[in-house]
Design a protein around this motif. Sequence first.
Motif, PDB file in Angstrom:
ATOM      1  N   THR A   8       6.488  14.557 -16.670  1.00 11.59           N
ATOM      2  CA  THR A   8       6.908  13.500 -14.715  1.00 11.59           C
ATOM      3  C   THR A   8       5.770  14.066 -13.888  1.00 11.59           C
ATOM      4  OG1 THR A   8       8.389  15.191 -14.406  1.00 11.59           O
ATOM      5  CG2 THR A   8       9.391  13.705 -16.099  1.00 11.59           C
ATOM      6  N   PRO A   9       5.524  12.470 -13.204  1.00  8.77           N
ATOM      7  CA  PRO A   9       4.821  13.429 -11.917  1.00  8.77           C
ATOM      8  C   PRO A   9       5.288  14.164 -10.275  1.00  8.77           C
ATOM      9  CG  PRO A   9       4.930  10.786 -12.832  1.00  8.77           C
ATOM     10  CD  PRO A   9       5.813  10.783 -13.112  1.00  8.77           C
ATOM     11  N   THR A 104       1.457   8.443  -7.655  1.00 11.62           N
ATOM     12  CA  THR A 104       1.690   8.882  -8.897  1.00 11.62           C
ATOM     13  C   THR A 104       0.543  10.122  -8.143  1.00 11.62           C
ATOM     14  OG1 THR A 104       2.384   7.432 -10.377  1.00 11.62           O
ATOM     15  CG2 THR A 104       0.666   9.251 -11.148  1.00 11.62           C
ATOM     16  N   LEU A 106      -0.412  13.986  -9.936  1.00 10.69           N
ATOM     17  CA  LEU A 106      -0.086  14.433 -11.454  1.00 10.69           C
ATOM     18  C   LEU A 106      -0.174  16.201 -11.062  1.00 10.69           C
ATOM     19  CD1 LEU A 106      -1.974  12.249 -13.552  1.00 10.69           C
ATOM     20  CD2 LEU A 106       0.771  12.996 -13.331  1.00 10.69           C
ATOM     21  N   ARG A 117      -5.954  14.778 -20.381  1.00 12.81           N
ATOM     22  CA  ARG A 117      -5.446  13.842 -18.501  1.00 12.81           C
ATOM     23  C   ARG A 117      -5.995  12.659 -18.870  1.00 12.81           C
ATOM     24  NH1 ARG A 117      -2.129  13.567 -17.327  1.00 12.81           N
ATOM     25  NH2 ARG A 117      -2.047  10.892 -17.235  1.00 12.81           N
ATOM     26  N   ASP A 121      -5.019   8.578 -17.821  1.00 14.44           N
ATOM     27  CA  ASP A 121      -6.427   8.163 -16.795  1.00 14.44           C
ATOM     28  C   ASP A 121      -7.249   6.721 -16.675  1.00 14.44           C
ATOM     29  OD1 ASP A 121      -4.791  10.112 -15.730  1.00 14.44           O
ATOM     30  OD2 ASP A 121      -5.989  11.113 -15.080  1.00 14.44           O
ATOM     31  N   THR A 125      -3.446   3.870 -14.429  1.00 14.59           N
ATOM     32  CA  THR A 125      -2.506   5.671 -13.490  1.00 14.59           C
ATOM     33  C   THR A 125      -0.929   5.097 -14.047  1.00 14.59           C
ATOM     34  OG1 THR A 125      -3.689   5.380 -12.148  1.00 14.59           O
ATOM     35  CG2 THR A 125      -1.876   5.925 -11.838  1.00 14.59           C
ATOM     36  N   VAL A 126      -0.771   6.126 -14.303  1.00 15.51           N
ATOM     37  CA  VAL A 126       1.129   6.736 -14.827  1.00 15.51           C
ATOM     38  C   VAL A 126       1.693   6.119 -13.603  1.00 15.51           C
ATOM     39  CG1 VAL A 126       2.111   8.016 -15.870  1.00 15.51           C
ATOM     40  CG2 VAL A 126       0.134   8.057 -17.081  1.00 15.51           C
ATOM     41  N   ASP A 132       4.274  10.447 -18.348  1.00 14.85           N
ATOM     42  CA  ASP A 132       2.922  11.535 -18.445  1.00 14.85           C
ATOM     43  C   ASP A 132       2.932  11.654 -20.003  1.00 14.85           C
ATOM     44  OD1 ASP A 132       0.503  11.705 -18.558  1.00 14.85           O
ATOM     45  OD2 ASP A 132       0.454  13.004 -17.548  1.00 14.85           O
TER      46      ASP A 132
END
Length: 447
Positions: A8-9, A104, A106, A117, A121, A125-126, A132
Amino acid sequence: MSWREALTPVRMERVALVAPEAAIDPMLTEIAASGAVELDLPRHAEGAPDEFARARDAAVLRDGLAGYVGWTPSTSLPDLAERLAPAGAAAVPIQRPRGVEPPTLLSGEAEAAGMSRALVDTYGTVPYRDIDPARAAAFAYIVMFGMMFGDVGHGAILLGIGLLLRTGRPRRFAGIQRAWGFVTAAGAAAIAFGFLYGEAFGPTGLVPVLWLSPLEEPVPFLIAAIVLGSVLLAAAYAIGTVNRVREGGWGYALYARSGVAGSLLFLAAAVLAGGIVWGLMWLVALAAALAVLAIVFLSIGLYVASGGHFAGVLQTVIEVGDTIIRLGSNVVSFARLAAFGLTHAALLLVVWQGTTALWGLGPLGAVAGVLLFVVGNVLTFALEALVAAIQALRLSYYELFSRVFESEGRPFRPWSPAVDSAAGPTPYADEGGVAAGDLPVPERRPA
């Protein structure tokens, strides 16, 4: 860091930043130096020569006080308040505005994951509320790449390239050094599948077949690719359903194509396939019931989204049919894992057969055979590595990520123009400030 935090962010807080009007500059200086606040500022302010002037003009002034609102990581709030106190300023958590999605951010570990990642990306963006999927996406990509590029020899070369990248050499490739882990893992996956296929620079007999030979058993190979794709799709549906619940609750997730409704339709297709393969009519009946339930949920969701009336009914019917057809095409799309795996094996077979044919034609033939073997493997390696990389990326984006994400978030961009501690604020030349990757990333806790 716990597994929940890794998925999670960083939790964000909406904050009000308040100071006496005379202390605007010291407060802005501390905010910029902290690199931990995203201020809500207008994109452009007429007559503002630099970022500090723009921020001063955007301040809300009342009763001798100046205020701003913005976002900051929750774990950065105590440090931020401590920094602002000497200037007579304060950072106060306030209620989040309804309908506004936090930015967000990370974790540092996620950023250090390099290409895993970047794989997510580059798609988008998540969203702040979503899981994630970077690590899961990297694992799926590597497995798909390995299945298409399965060869012990070629995998070993790729693994060696990854380890070479880790050293930062050659220097011209130092810019992609962070990709070494991803490349190394892809090489290891290719080696593993190469042992399963019995391929080492082609069908040279250097390693035994532990599972199946793609060229000798293409149909089982094709089925295995579709089964693997189905497993990956199931995982994407599971993550997508969790994301829909986090975004809008169970009411939203129940009717979403990438939520419960879509998952039920996919489950119905899987149960139907099992019933046909094993000849079990009760499974076929169960699949039909699940499909009807899924279509009902889908139809309700699509009809409400369409706005109703006759046009809404027509749109719903078309979109339900499109969803069913697209599901079938997405499953079949994973057959390319076998198709490109067969292509890789076939090219190496041609090279090996040519090499063995030349080898028996005397000394000159042997030299020509060795040359053919080297050049053929180099060309096949370059071509198939590129093709497998692109196809794995295509499957990740179109078949998997389209179920994981319904929307796109926005990245956390801290307001941090250049600050000279002796002279105070300095003109800000490049909008965006210090790169987020250069700033300290706070510790995280699950949202």
